[in-house]
Design a protein around this motif. Structure first.
Motif, PDB file in Angstrom:
ATOM      1  N   ILE A 365       0.817  -1.206   0.000  1.00 33.60           N
ATOM      2  CA  ILE A 365       0.000   0.000   0.000  1.00 33.60           C
ATOM      3  C   ILE A 365       0.855   1.263   0.000  1.00 33.60           C
ATOM      4  O   ILE A 365       1.724   1.440   0.848  1.00 33.60           O
ATOM      5  CB  ILE A 365      -0.940  -0.022   1.222  1.00 33.60           C
ATOM      6  CG1 ILE A 365      -1.867  -1.226   1.077  1.00 33.60           C
ATOM      7  CG2 ILE A 365      -1.757   1.254   1.310  1.00 33.60           C
ATOM      8  CD1 ILE A 365      -2.649  -1.549   2.290  1.00 33.60           C
ATOM      9  N   ASP A 368      -2.486   6.704   1.499  1.00 32.36           N
ATOM     10  CA  ASP A 368      -2.806   6.688   2.926  1.00 32.36           C
ATOM     11  C   ASP A 368      -4.293   6.682   3.229  1.00 32.36           C
ATOM     12  O   ASP A 368      -4.704   6.202   4.267  1.00 32.36           O
ATOM     13  CB  ASP A 368      -2.117   7.852   3.641  1.00 32.36           C
ATOM     14  CG  ASP A 368      -2.606   9.194   3.164  1.00 32.36           C
ATOM     15  OD1 ASP A 368      -3.061   9.265   2.011  1.00 32.36           O
ATOM     16  OD2 ASP A 368      -2.516  10.163   3.920  1.00 32.36           O
TER      17      ASP A 368
ATOM     18  N   LEU B 395      -0.772   4.502   8.227  1.00 29.14           N
ATOM     19  CA  LEU B 395      -0.084   5.347   7.252  1.00 29.14           C
ATOM     20  C   LEU B 395      -0.241   6.805   7.655  1.00 29.14           C
ATOM     21  O   LEU B 395      -1.350   7.277   7.853  1.00 29.14           O
ATOM     22  CB  LEU B 395      -0.688   5.137   5.871  1.00 29.14           C
ATOM     23  CG  LEU B 395      -0.343   3.824   5.180  1.00 29.14           C
ATOM     24  CD1 LEU B 395      -1.427   3.456   4.200  1.00 29.14           C
ATOM     25  CD2 LEU B 395       0.985   3.937   4.470  1.00 29.14           C
ATOM     26  N   GLY B 397       0.711  10.058   6.061  1.00 33.30           N
ATOM     27  CA  GLY B 397       1.265  10.771   4.917  1.00 33.30           C
ATOM     28  C   GLY B 397       0.982  10.003   3.655  1.00 33.30           C
ATOM     29  O   GLY B 397       0.769   8.790   3.690  1.00 33.30           O
ATOM     30  N   CYS B 400       4.221   7.514   1.773  1.00 38.23           N
ATOM     31  CA  CYS B 400       4.866   6.351   2.369  1.00 38.23           C
ATOM     32  C   CYS B 400       4.135   5.065   1.963  1.00 38.23           C
ATOM     33  O   CYS B 400       3.091   5.124   1.322  1.00 38.23           O
ATOM     34  CB  CYS B 400       4.888   6.489   3.874  1.00 38.23           C
ATOM     35  SG  CYS B 400       3.303   6.892   4.577  1.00 38.23           S
ATOM     36  N   ALA B 402       2.957   0.961   3.217  1.00 34.78           N
ATOM     37  CA  ALA B 402       2.824  -0.040   4.277  1.00 34.78           C
ATOM     38  C   ALA B 402       2.439  -1.346   3.621  1.00 34.78           C
ATOM     39  O   ALA B 402       1.486  -1.387   2.853  1.00 34.78           O
ATOM     40  CB  ALA B 402       1.756   0.369   5.269  1.00 34.78           C
ATOM     41  N   LYS B 425      -5.377   5.011   7.934  1.00 38.91           N
ATOM     42  CA  LYS B 425      -4.675   6.178   8.459  1.00 38.91           C
ATOM     43  C   LYS B 425      -5.355   6.603   9.758  1.00 38.91           C
ATOM     44  O   LYS B 425      -6.392   6.051  10.122  1.00 38.91           O
ATOM     45  CB  LYS B 425      -4.682   7.284   7.435  1.00 38.91           C
ATOM     46  CG  LYS B 425      -6.056   7.851   7.120  1.00 38.91           C
ATOM     47  CD  LYS B 425      -5.879   9.066   6.256  1.00 38.91           C
ATOM     48  CE  LYS B 425      -7.189   9.851   6.177  1.00 38.91           C
ATOM     49  NZ  LYS B 425      -7.012  11.128   5.521  1.00 38.91           N
TER      50      LYS B 425
END
Lengths: 446, 481
Positions: A365, A368, B395, B397, B400, B402, B425
């Protein structure tokens, strides 16, 4: 070293023969794919994507390949009626890897819809072939490159925009051979904007000869298009199926896929769905039932490239005796795919201590604002449920069947075509009772 | 939103607290890796012949290996010949007297919050302080010895308890295990050795503090913990390094042996220098950690808080060999700026009725990539195995990543394995709720993240938990876009 050299030699020696029946685009892509295959060879078990599926070994058998296209496909016309009761379908056949049109009793598909060989499609729509053929599959692994190198036929389904096909299109694929055979099936589905169809692909094999089929299907869905794709495998122990499905969806399109492996030998299905437009939705379901030494490997990649897309994935395995199940599903959410909702579930039942299950549900992923989750379980039938049923006079075996049937039901219930759903319920039940060798209504299987 | 981003930036830019360099005269051997270097290291440590052979065999095997590339990491090529494999800050003292430690060294550890004088130390924690390639000092050794517990540096153990070391060294992580295990076995310098005898419950926390100080060196320590029948020990590990523009390599091995009814808790707060905001510098942390639960009813618990390192690549694992043995893995991995982490665990179920729990919390901020990769394997004879895994990613931001890559290899029909993972998030609602109640955004994020990581932080011994909580706040608060 794997056995790729033999095929490379075969290809180089018979290049003219392979090229002969094909349109220009097939041969152009063949050239590129062969270079790629030659560089890679068959994937080994050290390759992360083939970790538990030793495919090079399967290619080592000395198969025959019908490069001169000598198989007589006419006789099979209408001899094979693997139908689903109460489901009206528009039929077509794939014999080995050639398309054979069926007698549909004068039924016609809506105007503009084409189903048939790429060679005839090229006469009227060469530009579409140039635009679509092998664009998704060209990034595929070396088995896909192998298919592109050797394929001599491609079945095209073309649905022009705003066309809705009410009747399910059923394509029955089977093998007709007296020798061990390797086939390379290929399909291209082009759906323009707001078109809609449902497609049932039945993969049968009735021969005791060893067979290997590499299959590559590319599906392009325009904005608002809708496709229900059902794939059903009922083959034998001696069959190896290496399926590759590539789907590209544009905005607001909807793709439902249900892949059921009822009986098989050695199967690996790769499904890659690219969600390349906002609001696209994809649902991927799979059910695999294995016993004896069956091997079922399902690998999926759902690639969310644009925002506001939804994907759901559900794969279930029931593994008996010495069978092996492999599931690897990846959800890839790219930076631009904000507001993605993605859910993946994998549940597996191991019935014996010799059955092996390898599960790898994966999330990758980069955005966000997403809601993503996956869950995976491996376990057995619920003891207390079994006990409960036995208390009420249901024999242990029957209770076990009921629970397994309910477990599989979560996948089969997602099938939208009622008649097919009913049929599959019966087939799954028969499968558990060991009554299913071949589907009984097939003339060929009797 | 802008305000939030500013808070974010401010916090992300908070300087790395332990980035100073100590001016200590250090003996560093020439860089490069070959058999002569290995012989030199072995000679400097006055090692017996078998250990030299052990190193050389590993080195010869290492030469045949390629660095693996399967991890979800972008690792710039490492020049193994440009690294010095031995740096000794004690050299100066050895020349003068054997007993006294350079006051500069003492000061360094004091600055790091690890006083080496026992009267100053936190009661209840014995420390083995390792700088570069050597163990500087081990505290409370004598007190522990009274109970029969051996806690000393690896070099000392080789001299004083050669039989024990020889019996267990490499028995959990073989030199053939992986690329970095082979490298470590060839060049390992120091580390800690712990032996808890039968029936002894270690009265204090044992701790090793690792510090890289010298430039152009790597740290290749080796830790060996043996918990004999019915014993218990809680072991802590902490680490820091100076801020430098060059990357430094840390490739350690931790081996743990847990016998019948014994329990080992291993906690790590990893705070190696993570590199600057542009991703320059930082430590490459490539570590092999594995525990072998050999005994019946044995238990091993890994707890890790990973906030540092430019690249973290490690999978603390449990081999659940004994019947009814238990493995646990609790992890918080936080990445910010250009940090990368590919970390997780392996639970290998071999014995009957073995159980394992995996709780992993990933937090990614800035432009970092954070992956969980874990394996649960249930072998054919491991009847009644039970595993529960939960991997959550947060997460902070939009630049980035994950990722979750769990592997489940199940070869037994009585196993019950569950895995679930979620990625999301920080919810706007939660932030808004806090803001409404007068809690600033920055503080609110700290609160939410700490709450998110609580499940893991709760498993840490108290002093470490406080440190870890602080670390999380420093590295991450406000990192919400």
């Amino acid at each position: 070293m794997n056995c790729g050299e033999e095929y490379i030699e075969l290809f180089e020696k018979n290049r003219e023969l392979i090229d002969k029946p094909c349109t220009r685009k097939l041969n152009d892509e063949r050239e590129k794919a062969f270079i790629s295959f030659k560089a890679q060879g068959f994937p080994g078990i050290k390759d992360e994507n083939w970790l538990h599926t030793n495919v090079a070994k399967k290619f080592a058998t000395d198969y025959g390949m019908d490069l001169a296209r000598k198989a007589n496909t006419n006789e099979v016309r209408n001899s094979f009626t693997c139908d689903v009761p109460n489901l009206k379908t528009f039929k077509g056949y794939i014999v080995n890897d050639s398309f054979v049109a069926a007698d549909n009793g004068g039924k016609q598909l809506p105007q503009g819809v084409f189903i048939g060989s790429i060679n005839s499609f090229a006469e009227s729509h060469a530009e579409l072939i140039d635009r679509y053929y092998n664009t998704l599959a060209q990034k595929g692994d070396s088995v896909v490159q192998f298919n592109t190198s050797f394929t001599q036929e491609c079945i095209v389904l073309y649905i022009p925009k705003n066309t809705v096909i009410e009747e399910t299109i059923q394509i029955v694929a089977f093998l007709q051979t007296n020798v061990d055979i390797l086939t390379n099936r290929r399909m291209l589905v082009i759906m323009e904007e707001n078109s809609s169809a449902s497609l049932l692909l039945c993969d049968h094999s009735s021969t005791d000869k060893k067979s290997l089929s590499t299959e590559v299907t590319e599906i392009f869905m325009g904005g608002g298009a809708s496709l229900d794709l059902y794939e059903l495998e009922e083959t034998t122990d001696s069959n190896t199926r290496l399926g590759n499905l590539f789907v590209k969806q544009e905005h607001d399109s909807r793709f439902n896929h249900c892949n059921i492996t009822l009986t098989n030998g050695f199967t690996r299905n790769y499904v890659e769905v690219v969600l390349d437009g906002e609001g696209a939705e994809t649902n991927i379901n799979g059910l695999a039932i294995g016993d004896k030494h069956q091997h079922i490997d399902n690998r999926t990649l759902v690639d969310h490239r644009k925002g506001h897309c939804t994907s759901n994935e559900l794969y279930k395995y029931i593994l008996d005796e010495d069978s092996t199940g492999v599931f690897a599903g990846k959800m890839l959410i790219r930076t631009d795919a904000q507001q993605t909702v993605s859910q993946q579930t994998n549940r597996n039942l191991c019935l014996t201590s010799c059955a092996h299950m390898y599960a790898q549900p994966q999330l990758e992923i980069y955005a966000d604002d997403v809601k993503c989750s996956h869950g995976s379980t491996v376990g057995q039938l619920d003891e207390s449920a079994l006990f409960y049923m036995q208390q009420r006079g249901i024999p242990a075996d029957e209770a076990r069947h009921l629970l397994m049937y309910a477990f599989a039901g979560e996948v089969t219930d997602n099938i939208k075509l009622e008649a097919l759903r009913e049929r599959l319920h019966i087939l799954v039940e028969k499968r558990f009772r060991g009554e299913l060798n071949h589907c009984k209504r097939c003339n060929l299987c009797k | 939103m802008k305000k939030k981003n500013n808070i974010l930036k401010k916090l992300a830019n908070k300087a790395y607290e332990f980035g100073f360099v100590s001016k200590i005269k250090t003996e560093i051997i020439e860089s490069g890796l070959n058999e002569d270097i290995i012989r030199l290291i072995s000679k400097k440590k006055n090692e017996p012949e078998w250990l030299l052979e052990f190193r050389l065999t590993a080195y010869r095997h290492w030469l045949t290996l390629q660095m693996p590339t399967w991890a979800h990491l972008n690792i710039p090529p490492i020049d193994y010949q440009a690294i010095s494999y031995y740096a000794d800050p004690l050299k100066k003292n050895k020349e003068n007297s054997n007993k006294e430690i350079d006051p500069e060294l003492m000061k360094t550890f004091e600055k790091l919050g690890i006083p080496l004088e026992e009267r100053l130390a936190l009661s209840g924690t014995a420390v083995d302080a390792v700088m570069d390639s050597v163990s500087v000092k081990t505290t409370f050794k004598e007190e522990l010895k009274e109970k029969g517990i051996i806690f000393c540096s690896m070099s000392e153990a080789v001299q004083e308890y050669p039989d024990l070391v020889r019996k267990y060294l490499g028995s959990v992580v073989n030199y053939r295990d992986n690329f970095f295990a082979a490298l470590n076995t060839a060049v390992f310098s120091d580390g800690s050795f712990v032996y808890i005898p039968k029936g002894v419950r270690c009265p204090m926390e044992l701790s090793t503090y690792f510090r890289i100080n010298a430039a152009n060196t790597g740290q290749f320590e080796r830790t060996l913990i043996v918990a004999d029948d019915n014993s218990y020990v809680s072991y802590l590990e902490g680490c820091t390094a100076p801020m430098r523009d060059e990357n430094q390599l840390h490739a350690a091995i931790v081996e743990i042996i847990v016998n019948d009814n014994a329990e080992v808790k291993y906690s790590t707060v990893q705070n190696w220098y993570p590199g600057d905001a542009e991703g320059k510098g930082g430590v490459y942390n490539f570590v092999t950690k594995r525990g072998d639960c050999r005994g019946r009813n044995s238990k091993l618990s890994w707890t890790q808080v990973e906030t540092g390192s430019a690249i973290t690549w490690k999978y603390p694992s449990c081999v659940l060999r004994g019947d009814n043995s238990q493995g646990e893995f609790y992890s918080v991995a936080l990445t910010n700026n250009y940090q990368q982490a590919d970390t997780g665990t392996k639970m290998i179920h071999l014995g009957k009725n073995t159980r394992s729990t995996i709780i992993s919390k990933g937090i990614s901020a800035g432009k970092s990539q954070n992956s969980y990769r874990g394996l649960v394997r249930v072998s054919k004879n491991a009847d009644g195995a039970r595993n529960y895994s939960q991997c959550d990613s947060l997460l902070l931001g939009n630049e980035c990543g994950a990722h979750t890559f769990p592997y489940m290899d199940i070869h037994n029909n009585s196993a019950v394995i569950e895995h679930e993972a979620t990625t999301s998030k920080i919810s706007e609602e939660q932030l808004f709720y806090c803001n409404q109640r007068g809690i600033g955004t920055e503080e609110a994020i700290g609160l939410i993240v700490n709450g998110y990581a609580k499940e893991v932080l709760n498993k840490l011994p108290m002093e470490f938990a406080i440190e870890a909580q602080k670390l999380l706040s420093v590295s991450l608060e406000g990192a919400v876009g």
